[in-house]
Design a protein around this motif. Structure first.
Motif, PDB file in Angstrom:
ATOM      1  N   LEU A 146       0.851  -1.195   0.000  1.00  0.00           N
ATOM      2  CA  LEU A 146       0.000   0.000   0.000  1.00  0.00           C
ATOM      3  C   LEU A 146       0.879   1.235   0.000  1.00  0.00           C
ATOM      4  CD1 LEU A 146      -2.720   1.433   0.196  1.00  0.00           C
ATOM      5  CD2 LEU A 146      -2.646   1.091   2.689  1.00  0.00           C
ATOM      6  N   HIS A 147       0.743   2.031  -1.056  1.00  0.00           N
ATOM      7  CA  HIS A 147       1.537   3.248  -1.235  1.00  0.00           C
ATOM      8  C   HIS A 147       0.559   4.405  -1.411  1.00  0.00           C
ATOM      9  CE1 HIS A 147       4.366   5.795  -3.920  1.00  0.00           C
ATOM     10  NE2 HIS A 147       4.830   5.842  -2.690  1.00  0.00           N
ATOM     11  N   CYS A 148       0.229   5.064  -0.293  1.00  0.00           N
ATOM     12  CA  CYS A 148      -0.870   6.030  -0.315  1.00  0.00           C
ATOM     13  C   CYS A 148      -0.690   7.017   0.835  1.00  0.00           C
ATOM     14  CB  CYS A 148      -2.192   5.278  -0.167  1.00  0.00           C
ATOM     15  SG  CYS A 148      -3.676   6.306  -0.160  1.00  0.00           S
ATOM     16  N   PRO A 149      -0.964   8.307   0.621  1.00  0.00           N
ATOM     17  CA  PRO A 149      -0.850   9.273   1.712  1.00  0.00           C
ATOM     18  C   PRO A 149      -2.035   9.174   2.669  1.00  0.00           C
ATOM     19  CG  PRO A 149      -1.663  10.365  -0.255  1.00  0.00           C
ATOM     20  CD  PRO A 149      -1.345   8.945  -0.656  1.00  0.00           C
ATOM     21  N   ASN A 150      -1.945   9.871   3.778  1.00  0.00           N
ATOM     22  CA  ASN A 150      -3.032   9.896   4.754  1.00  0.00           C
ATOM     23  C   ASN A 150      -4.335  10.350   4.100  1.00  0.00           C
ATOM     24  OD1 ASN A 150      -0.894   9.437   6.478  1.00  0.00           O
ATOM     25  ND2 ASN A 150      -1.565  10.921   8.014  1.00  0.00           N
ATOM     26  N   SER A 151      -5.397   9.583   4.303  1.00  0.00           N
ATOM     27  CA  SER A 151      -6.686   9.882   3.677  1.00  0.00           C
ATOM     28  C   SER A 151      -7.690   8.825   4.100  1.00  0.00           C
ATOM     29  CB  SER A 151      -6.553   9.875   2.142  1.00  0.00           C
ATOM     30  OG  SER A 151      -6.026   8.627   1.696  1.00  0.00           O
ATOM     31  N   THR A 152      -8.961   9.084   3.778  1.00  0.00           N
ATOM     32  CA  THR A 152      -9.961   8.032   3.965  1.00  0.00           C
ATOM     33  C   THR A 152      -9.627   6.845   3.060  1.00  0.00           C
ATOM     34  OG1 THR A 152     -11.366   9.070   2.283  1.00  0.00           O
ATOM     35  CG2 THR A 152     -11.772   9.679   4.570  1.00  0.00           C
ATOM     36  N   THR A 153      -9.046   7.136   1.891  1.00  0.00           N
ATOM     37  CA  THR A 153      -8.643   6.072   0.960  1.00  0.00           C
ATOM     38  C   THR A 153      -7.652   5.121   1.613  1.00  0.00           C
ATOM     39  OG1 THR A 153      -9.006   7.487  -0.962  1.00  0.00           O
ATOM     40  CG2 THR A 153      -7.551   5.599  -1.273  1.00  0.00           C
ATOM     41  N   PHE A 154      -6.657   5.667   2.318  1.00  0.00           N
ATOM     42  CA  PHE A 154      -5.677   4.817   3.001  1.00  0.00           C
ATOM     43  C   PHE A 154      -6.382   3.909   4.013  1.00  0.00           C
ATOM     44  CE2 PHE A 154      -2.784   3.472   6.232  1.00  0.00           C
ATOM     45  CZ  PHE A 154      -1.539   3.371   5.638  1.00  0.00           C
ATOM     46  N   ALA A 155      -7.293   4.487   4.808  1.00  0.00           N
ATOM     47  CA  ALA A 155      -7.969   3.706   5.840  1.00  0.00           C
ATOM     48  C   ALA A 155      -8.769   2.560   5.241  1.00  0.00           C
ATOM     49  CB  ALA A 155      -8.878   4.619   6.671  1.00  0.00           C
ATOM     50  N   VAL A 156      -9.487   2.839   4.166  1.00  0.00           N
ATOM     51  CA  VAL A 156     -10.284   1.793   3.517  1.00  0.00           C
ATOM     52  C   VAL A 156      -9.376   0.720   2.921  1.00  0.00           C
ATOM     53  CG1 VAL A 156     -11.862   1.295   1.610  1.00  0.00           C
ATOM     54  CG2 VAL A 156     -12.247   3.305   3.058  1.00  0.00           C
ATOM     55  N   ALA A 157      -8.299   1.147   2.266  1.00  0.00           N
ATOM     56  CA  ALA A 157      -7.396   0.175   1.635  1.00  0.00           C
ATOM     57  C   ALA A 157      -6.718  -0.707   2.678  1.00  0.00           C
ATOM     58  CB  ALA A 157      -6.350   0.907   0.804  1.00  0.00           C
ATOM     59  N   LEU A 158      -6.163  -0.094   3.707  1.00  0.00           N
ATOM     60  CA  LEU A 158      -5.484  -0.877   4.747  1.00  0.00           C
ATOM     61  C   LEU A 158      -6.411  -1.908   5.364  1.00  0.00           C
ATOM     62  CD1 LEU A 158      -3.137  -1.377   6.843  1.00  0.00           C
ATOM     63  CD2 LEU A 158      -4.328   0.300   8.271  1.00  0.00           C
ATOM     64  N   HIS A 159      -7.543  -1.446   5.844  1.00  0.00           N
ATOM     65  CA  HIS A 159      -8.433  -2.361   6.554  1.00  0.00           C
ATOM     66  C   HIS A 159      -9.162  -3.302   5.601  1.00  0.00           C
ATOM     67  CE1 HIS A 159      -7.692  -1.046  10.602  1.00  0.00           C
ATOM     68  NE2 HIS A 159      -7.735   0.215  10.206  1.00  0.00           N
ATOM     69  N   GLY A 160      -9.287  -2.887   4.340  1.00  0.00           N
ATOM     70  CA  GLY A 160      -9.832  -3.808   3.357  1.00  0.00           C
ATOM     71  C   GLY A 160      -8.895  -4.980   3.107  1.00  0.00           C
ATOM     72  N   ILE A 161      -7.605  -4.693   3.042  1.00  0.00           N
ATOM     73  CA  ILE A 161      -6.601  -5.754   2.886  1.00  0.00           C
ATOM     74  C   ILE A 161      -6.690  -6.729   4.053  1.00  0.00           C
ATOM     75  CG2 ILE A 161      -4.119  -6.242   2.872  1.00  0.00           C
ATOM     76  CD1 ILE A 161      -3.771  -3.458   1.495  1.00  0.00           C
TER      77      ILE A 161
END
Length: 526
Positions: free
Chosen positions: A71-86
């Motif tokens: 996961l290569h992403c800055p702080n955001s709601t997108t990061f939270a969804v991607a991390l916890h989705g994984i």
């Protein structure tokens, strides 16, 4: 005897991090804002729903339980969804630094065994190029914010897979910062992360509540940001306002606009809060607590921030290898220059660096132990380094994590970080902690930032303390003035004996001084 936390022990459940954070979502929290970034926001209900849908989209693309996803992403709601989705999909996430080069990305993908890269062009194309160089096929390199990004993936409506995730399953593989050596993959389980969220939650229970708007500006890809900012705020049901890239004025504006009560920072931000003239242009009266981590916070700097902002300056200590929190000082029950006492379920001790014998309190030293290496043990300590049994064996000894940090202990169980063992300057047989000299330098009103390191003096081959100084805008200093200022405040053997003025001090994304860069600069000069 080793010391233990004075906080009540906690029961660490044997399930997934998703279960802890989203398994039971109270009706009164469903429509409360969970995360707000510069371009989007999500309530707790929306966040949970998006995580489930993203987990389904990953499974539809072939991600299976036990796979590793980068996961290569800055702080955001997108990061939270991607991390916890994984994690919800049963996979493992290896987080990649936002400023990583394509070469860095390639190395991390190969080292972690990642089979998919989630990235975004908002921080450049290093993620995509590095993943391609590592051999990932195009369909396994996904742009989260592009035309076919996360929005389209969520809209597909796939159901999250039915996976049985246990506490001992590997959740994340962050790579240690590498400030003093080659980065290593740190294997942290769901139980490690759950334990640390619960531990940090217990230690900050009175200061970080569901009615405490918080500012989370340090990078989520780093374990401090991932656990102590993103996940702790989610656990406490506190609304967090985050930033993809730190800017002091934007940071101050968020506090003013949203009446934030709690702010997570690193020492470089504390320097700005203490010294930058723009701070006086903002209404920061809502702030109750500022929590510093990722690097040591010195007494003078902490005192300056408390006095200027009329708030409580707190400090946490830990490592990537401890998920990260091991000690937290919050409030004034412990001295301002200490990291306080251990979080629940945690043991700690100070040992002699050479003999590894336990060091006791020494009355002649005003109730402090001799300096030694801090060792910690608890449920937040990693299972080991990825594919590196030698480094694991050297770092984990009978369950104890050797931190590599030199510390002292007082009679109340408070710990004081002196410096990194490998970074101590050896001057004529004496050990000089760079952090102590940096604290003194930052006390000078005309110094905006500073670092210290040991350099070899050409005339006699002796290692000496050298200061690297950034002067406040509009001010001027000479090397002699800097050396005289320090000499008046330290023991003779600790005096700064060389000074170099710089435009900026090299630091990691989390604010650690990159002394290896300073040493490389000196080496290049011959």
């Amino acid at each position: 005897m080793p010391l233990t936390s004075n906080l009540p022990s906690l029961e660490i459940p044997d399930y997934s991090l998703f279960d802890l954070l989203f398994g039971e979502l109270d009706e009164r929290h469903e429509n409360k804002l969970a995360i707000v970034d510069s371009g989007s926001q999500a309530t707790f209900r929306e966040l949970k729903s998006d995580i489930e849908a993203f987990a389904g989209a990953l499974a539809h693309r072939g991600i299976k339980q036990g796979d590793v996803v980068a996961l290569h992403c800055p702080n955001s709601t997108t990061f939270a969804v991607a991390l916890h989705g994984i994690l919800r999909a049963g996979a493992t996430c290896t987080t990649v630094a936002s400023l990583a080069t394509a070469e860095d990305v390639e190395k991390q993908i190969k080292a972690s065994g990642a089979t998919m890269m989630l990235t975004t062009s908002s921080i450049g194309w290093a993620g995509a190029r590095g993943a391609e160089s590592a051999g990932l096929p195009p369909e396994r390199i996904i742009g989260l914010t592009g035309l076919h990004g996360m929005g389209e993936m969520l809209a597909e409506g796939h159901t999250a897979p039915d996976v049985d995730v246990l506490g001992d399953d590997i959740a994340v593989i962050p790579f240690s910062s590498g400030t003093t050596g080659v980065p290593k993959g740190v294997q942290l389980t769901h139980r490690n992360l759950i334990a640390n969220v619960l531990q940090a939650g217990a230690a900050t229970e009175e200061a970080l509540r569901e009615d405490t708007p918080a500012v989370t500006v340090l990078p989520f890809f780093h374990i401090y940001g991932l656990t102590a900012l993103l996940n702790l705020c989610l656990y406490r049901r506190a609304t967090q306002y985050t930033m993809a890239k730190f800017d002091l004025l934007d940071f101050l504006g968020i506090i003013q606009e949203h009446r934030a009560k709690f702010a997570f920072i690193a020492p470089p931000i504390a320097v700005g809060l203490a010294k930058h003239p723009a701070v006086d242009n903002y209404d920061l009266s809502s702030l109750e607590t500022i929590f510093s981590g990722a690097a040591s916070l010195q007494l003078d700097l902490a005192s300056q921030v408390e006095k200027r902002l009329d708030c409580v300056m707190a400090q946490g200590y830990g490592m990537t290898e401890s998920s990260p929190a091991a000690h937290i000082r919050i409030g004034h029950d412990s001295p301002l220059d200490s990291i306080g006492r251990a979080v629940p379920n945690t043991e700690y001790k100070i040992v002699d660096v050479e003999t590894e014998q336990l060091l006791e309190i020494d009355p002649p030293r005003e109730g402090r132990s001799e300096p030694g290496e801090l060792w910690i043990r608890g449920p937040q300590v990693m299972v080991g380094y990825l594919n590196n049994p030698e480094a694991t064996a050297a770092t984990l000894v009978d369950g104890w994590l050797r931190t590599g940090d030199i510390a002292e202990l007082d009679s109340h169980g408070n710990v004081y970080i002196v410096d990194r063992f490998k970074e101590l300057i050896k001057y004529k047989g004496y050990q000089v902690p760079p952090a102590e000299l940096e604290s003194v330098l930052l006390g000078h009103p005309d110094i905006a930032d500073a670092a210290c390191s040991g350099v070899i003096r050409q005339s006699d081959g002796e290692e000496i303390p050298k200061a690297y100084v950034v002067v406040q805008e509009g001010k001027s200093l000479t090397a002699d003035e800097v050396m005289e200022f320090v000499a008046e405040r330290v023991a003779p053997y600790k005096k700064v004996r060389a000074v170099e003025f710089m435009d900026a001090i090299p630091k990691s994304a989390t604010g650690k001084i990159l002394r290896k860069d300073l040493k490389a600069m000196e080496a290049a000069r011959g």
